[in-house]
Design an enzyme around this catalytic site. Structure first.
Site, PDB file in Angstrom:
ATOM      1  N   CYS A   2     -23.418 -75.740   4.030  1.00 50.14           N
ATOM      2  CA  CYS A   2     -24.114 -75.522   5.301  1.00 50.14           C
ATOM      3  C   CYS A   2     -23.145 -75.091   6.407  1.00 50.14           C
ATOM      4  CB  CYS A   2     -24.793 -76.801   5.749  1.00 50.14           C
ATOM      5  SG  CYS A   2     -25.845 -77.516   4.488  1.00 50.14           S
ATOM      6  N   ARG A  27     -19.953 -68.844   3.612  1.00 49.61           N
ATOM      7  CA  ARG A  27     -19.918 -70.219   3.107  1.00 49.61           C
ATOM      8  C   ARG A  27     -20.949 -70.447   2.014  1.00 49.61           C
ATOM      9  NH1 ARG A  27     -17.810 -74.348   6.929  1.00 49.61           N
ATOM     10  NH2 ARG A  27     -19.205 -75.770   5.872  1.00 49.61           N
ATOM     11  N   TRP A  74     -27.472 -75.036   2.715  1.00 47.74           N
ATOM     12  CA  TRP A  74     -27.163 -74.947   1.280  1.00 47.74           C
ATOM     13  C   TRP A  74     -27.820 -76.170   0.677  1.00 47.74           C
ATOM     14  CZ3 TRP A  74     -23.747 -77.345  -2.402  1.00 47.74           C
ATOM     15  CH2 TRP A  74     -23.374 -76.516  -3.468  1.00 47.74           C
ATOM     16  N   ASN A 100     -24.870 -80.892   9.207  1.00 50.57           N
ATOM     17  CA  ASN A 100     -24.075 -80.633   7.996  1.00 50.57           C
ATOM     18  C   ASN A 100     -23.661 -81.980   7.436  1.00 50.57           C
ATOM     19  OD1 ASN A 100     -24.124 -77.922   8.339  1.00 50.57           O
ATOM     20  ND2 ASN A 100     -21.912 -77.651   8.531  1.00 50.57           N
ATOM     21  N   GLY A 101     -23.636 -82.092   6.117  1.00 52.09           N
ATOM     22  CA  GLY A 101     -23.212 -83.353   5.501  1.00 52.09           C
ATOM     23  C   GLY A 101     -24.348 -83.962   4.711  1.00 52.09           C
ATOM     24  N   GLU A 487      -5.408 -70.341 -13.063  1.00 55.03           N
ATOM     25  CA  GLU A 487      -5.920 -69.783 -11.814  1.00 55.03           C
ATOM     26  C   GLU A 487      -6.684 -68.475 -12.080  1.00 55.03           C
ATOM     27  OE1 GLU A 487      -6.632 -70.553  -8.989  1.00 55.03           O
ATOM     28  OE2 GLU A 487      -6.636 -68.759  -7.774  1.00 55.03           O
ATOM     29  N   LYS A 491     -10.633 -67.748 -11.238  1.00 54.37           N
ATOM     30  CA  LYS A 491     -11.016 -66.624 -10.372  1.00 54.37           C
ATOM     31  C   LYS A 491     -12.061 -65.756 -11.064  1.00 54.37           C
ATOM     32  CE  LYS A 491      -9.731 -67.315  -7.506  1.00 54.37           C
ATOM     33  NZ  LYS A 491      -9.053 -68.197  -6.616  1.00 54.37           N
ATOM     34  N   GLU A 494     -15.500 -67.562 -11.254  1.00 55.34           N
ATOM     35  CA  GLU A 494     -16.267 -67.773 -10.026  1.00 55.34           C
ATOM     36  C   GLU A 494     -16.883 -66.508  -9.450  1.00 55.34           C
ATOM     37  OE1 GLU A 494     -12.385 -68.732  -7.153  1.00 55.34           O
ATOM     38  OE2 GLU A 494     -14.283 -69.639  -6.684  1.00 55.34           O
ATOM     39  N   HIS A 510      -3.790 -75.172 -32.231  1.00 53.33           N
ATOM     40  CA  HIS A 510      -4.343 -76.526 -32.328  1.00 53.33           C
ATOM     41  C   HIS A 510      -5.856 -76.534 -32.101  1.00 53.33           C
ATOM     42  CE1 HIS A 510      -0.356 -78.172 -32.702  1.00 53.33           C
ATOM     43  NE2 HIS A 510       0.006 -77.388 -31.691  1.00 53.33           N
ATOM     44  N   LYS A 607     -17.451 -71.958   0.396  1.00 52.67           N
ATOM     45  CA  LYS A 607     -16.043 -71.825   0.755  1.00 52.67           C
ATOM     46  C   LYS A 607     -15.387 -73.184   0.960  1.00 52.67           C
ATOM     47  CE  LYS A 607     -12.256 -69.721   1.770  1.00 52.67           C
ATOM     48  NZ  LYS A 607     -11.485 -69.298   0.580  1.00 52.67           N
TER      49      LYS A 607
HETATM   50  C1  AGP Z   1     -10.984 -71.041  -5.017  1.00 56.53           C
HETATM   51  O1  AGP Z   1     -11.184 -69.735  -5.399  1.00 56.53           O
HETATM   52  C2  AGP Z   1     -12.137 -71.856  -5.026  1.00 56.53           C
HETATM   53  N1  AGP Z   1     -13.201 -71.296  -4.313  1.00 56.53           N
HETATM   54  C3  AGP Z   1     -11.988 -73.367  -4.930  1.00 56.53           C
HETATM   55  O2  AGP Z   1     -11.496 -73.770  -6.158  1.00 56.53           O
HETATM   56  C4  AGP Z   1     -11.093 -73.975  -3.809  1.00 56.53           C
HETATM   57  O3  AGP Z   1      -9.761 -73.666  -4.025  1.00 56.53           O
HETATM   58  C5  AGP Z   1     -11.329 -75.503  -3.764  1.00 56.53           C
HETATM   59  O4  AGP Z   1     -12.663 -75.754  -3.461  1.00 56.53           O
HETATM   60  C6  AGP Z   1     -10.417 -76.212  -2.803  1.00 56.53           C
HETATM   61  O5  AGP Z   1     -10.651 -75.813  -1.492  1.00 56.53           O
HETATM   62  P1  AGP Z   1      -9.662 -76.205  -0.328  1.00 56.53           P
HETATM   63  O6  AGP Z   1      -8.360 -75.541  -0.627  1.00 56.53           O
HETATM   64  O7  AGP Z   1     -10.301 -75.696   0.919  1.00 56.53           O
HETATM   65  O8  AGP Z   1      -9.519 -77.703  -0.350  1.00 56.53           O
END
Ligand code: AGP
Length: 612
Positions: A2, A27, A74, A100-101, A487, A491, A494, A510, A607
């Site tokens: 949100c 977001r 959201w 929010n929350g 990583e 990427k 997502e 393994h 985000k």
């Molecule tokens: C990264 O591409 C992601 N969207 C996600 O893993 C992100 O790194 C994670 O949610 C942590 O966020 P922050 O660094 O704002 O704590």
């Protein structure tokens, strides 16, 4: 997740609110709404779907008020729908709230309010808030200018969970009340206006002077002023903080997407992260840290705690801390750490890495660490974010606002900063050696090497065209290259929705090698001279089984043949992730583009993850 926007001033609120909501789109959300104070009371306009859907409603054109609140939702409690979207009002419509929350005890409160005769129209946890405020307002016999504030304070004292709230009331038609607990909220001020938001970039084009709220600070806003109160309704003094981010940094600047722009910004963001912390003459200093050799020698371990990409940056940090500082270092996922009763105490330094500084699990892990007596150090990108106000120490990555959900420049800046931190510790510990000096030099050369690495863009784009229809992809690496494989796999998942896995190359036989079949794509990273031959052998094993290969390397691969090779500049193997991740960020990006997906706002993701 949100998003919140608000405005109080002399201009028409609606365009400012809509502009703010558009800036919060990254977001992730499924409905949007606004409320303004009009001559005849509070007007609420909301709709399921994008902000563009909200703008299509004819009711929105009639909003003339100069005080307004707005929200992108959201869905958590209740499906995405117009009824469930914010703002929410009480039955008499004299209070309107965006939130929010999560209100954890909303069921209990709802039951209570139902018994008092209140009616609910949505399935949300939020709807209890305007009704609870109304409940306390109606019970208060004293009729003075603090009556609404008293009702808000009483209602908030009943709420369990997290909240950032904007509240409008017809009983206070020239003002707005805002408050937060464990959910971000900032107020941007000019001489005659106040802008409110959950995210600084949404209002950065209006001002650079911000009030950063602490939990349970109640703010009564009017056109040109902001009065702050604590829970006992005692006035408190608050200073603004100047946030020195360039407003254009939150724009696309001619790029198709924020993610592509942020990938290309990395030479600059890394330069900013290095700043004056490391200089060519070999000095290394980190502002705001006062650690001593004795303190570092007393440590039983360092724990690095984070989520997602930030956790992957932590993995790189572990290798460097252990190598240069000889301090045992563990890396933990925040949501695991907080529930596993970790063995930490006053002899542990816990380092939290978080781009947003608002990740709920990371903040909870920090609070737990403090309870256990550990010292806490936050690495964040957002000045004044929640974690920076909880941690004993904070150091900033200074990567500039990162808007795309998929983190790119924040990751490379986190790796740079944690490497500098390790060098700084090594210096305090009086560790000497050519290797430490070599790492310093290599960090200083990074911006130009990142520039060089970005030239692989075309080659990666061609490769993406070949593989974008695949169902599975595998990433392999050893040592620090395995950290990058993790990583890269995250990427890709997502933003392209292609299933992928990352494996330590030595683990293949393994189990995972059973998945390898003809024409499957395996991407491997080979940057460590000590491990390259080993990884080559593993890749040969998948080639034998029919896999197609892409190799990211800065090593001499001799006579070995691979289907595709991307050559990146040589650097110190400890920081090679900063270069080797770039083709892999681009790979995820171009595959997502080939599939016609929304790169910046991938489905189901937000985000900053401000709820558990
Ligand atoms: C990264 O591409 C992601 N969207 C996600 O893993 C992100 O790194 C994670 O949610 C942590 O966020 P922050 O660094 O704002 O704590």
């Amino acid at each position: 997740m949100c998003g919140i926007v608000g405005y109080i001033g002399s201009k028409k609120a609606k365009p400012i609110l809509i502009n703010g909501l558009l800036r919060l789109e990254y977001r992730g959300y499924d409905s949007a709404g606004v409320a303004t104070i009009e001559k005849n009371g509070i007007s609420v306009v909301k709709n399921k779907g994008r902000v563009a859907e909200l703008e299509k409603l004819s009711a929105i054109d009639s909003l003339e008020g100069t005080i307004g609140i707005a929200h992108t939702r959201w869905a958590t409690h209740g499906k995405p729908s117009t009824e469930n979207s914010h703002p929410h009002v009480n039955g008499k419509k004299d209070f309107a709230v965006v939130h929010n929350g999560i209100i954890e005890n909303y069921n209990e409160l709802r039951e209570f309010l139902l018994k008092q005769g209140y009616t609910f129209y949505s399935q949300t946890d939020t709807e209890v808030i305007p009704n609870l405020i109304d409940y306390y307002f109606s019970k208060d016999d004293k009729d003075d200018d603090k009556k609404v504030l008293r009702a808000v304070v009483s209602a908030c004292s009943e709420l369990k969970g997290s909240f950032a709230l904007e509240i409008l009331s017809t009983h206070l038609p020239d003002k707005m009340i805002v408050v937060r607990k464990d959910s971000p909220l900032v107020i941007g001020k000019t001489d005659t206006e106040n802008y409110i938001s959950s995210d600084i970039p949404a209002i950065l084009s209006y001002t650079k002077d911000f009030y950063l709220l602490d939990d349970y600070e109640y703010v009564v806003l009017s056109k040109g002023s902001a009065e702050f109160y604590n829970s006992d309704l005692k006035p408190i003094k608050k200073q603004t903080v100047n946030i020195d981010w360039n407003a254009s940094a939150a724009e696309k600047d001619g790029y198709d997407d924020f993610m592509l722009k942020e990938i290309h910004e990395q030479p600059k963001s890394i330069r900013e992260t290095i700043g004056s912390r490391l200089s060519a003459d070999g000095t290394c200093n980190i502002e705001s840290l006062d650690f001593t050799k004795e303190y570092l020698n007393s440590l039983n371990k360092i724990c690095i705690v984070a989520c997602g990409t930030a956790m992957h940056a932590g993995l790189v940090g572990k290798t460097i801390f252990e190598k240069f500082c000889h301090i045992p270092t563990e890396v933990d996922i925040a949501s695991e750490f907080r529930y596993r009763d970790p063995l930490i105490n006053e002899k542990t330094l816990v380092v939290f890495i978080t781009q947003s500084g608002e990740t709920a699990d990371t903040i909870a892990a920090l609070k737990l660490s403090k309870q256990k007596g550990a010292k806490t150090l936050a690495i964040s990108n957002v000045i004044g974010s929640s974690i920076t106000r909880e941690a004993d120490y904070t150091i900033y990555t200074h990567a500039g606002p990162e808007i795309a959900v998929a983190s790119t420049k924040a990751y490379t800046s986190q790796v740079v900063l944690i490497s500098i931190l390790a060098i700084y510790f090594a210096k305090l510990l009086e560790m000497k050696g050519k290797e430490i000096d070599a790492l310093k030099d290599a960090i200083l050369e990074l911006p130009s090497k990142v520039e060089e690495t970005l030239k692989c863009s075309k080659q990666i784009k061609c490769f993406a065209k070949k593989v974008y229809k695949e169902k599975d992809l595998f990433f392999l690496g050893r040592g620090i290259d395995y950290n990058v494989a993790l990583e890269a796999s995250l990427k890709l998942k997502e933003i392209s929705y292609i299933h992928s896995d990352a494996y330590a190359a030595g683990e293949l036989k393994h189990g995972p090698i059973a998945l390898i079949e003809k024409d499957i794509t395996v991407v491997s990273i080979m940057t460590d001279p000590n491990l390259v031959e080993k990884t080559i052998s593993n890749v040969q094993e998948v080639i034998t089984r029919g896999a197609k290969t892409l190799v990211i390397t800065n090593q001499n691969l001799g006579d070995h043949k691979f289907d595709n090779i991307i050559t990146i500049p040589e650097t110190n193997p400890l920081i090679s992730p900063i270069l080797s991740v770039i083709p892999l960020q681009l790979l995820a990006y171009y595959i997502s583009k080939e599939k016609g997906l929304d790169v910046d706002k991938p489905r189901n993701l937000a985000k900053s993850v401000t709820v558990e």
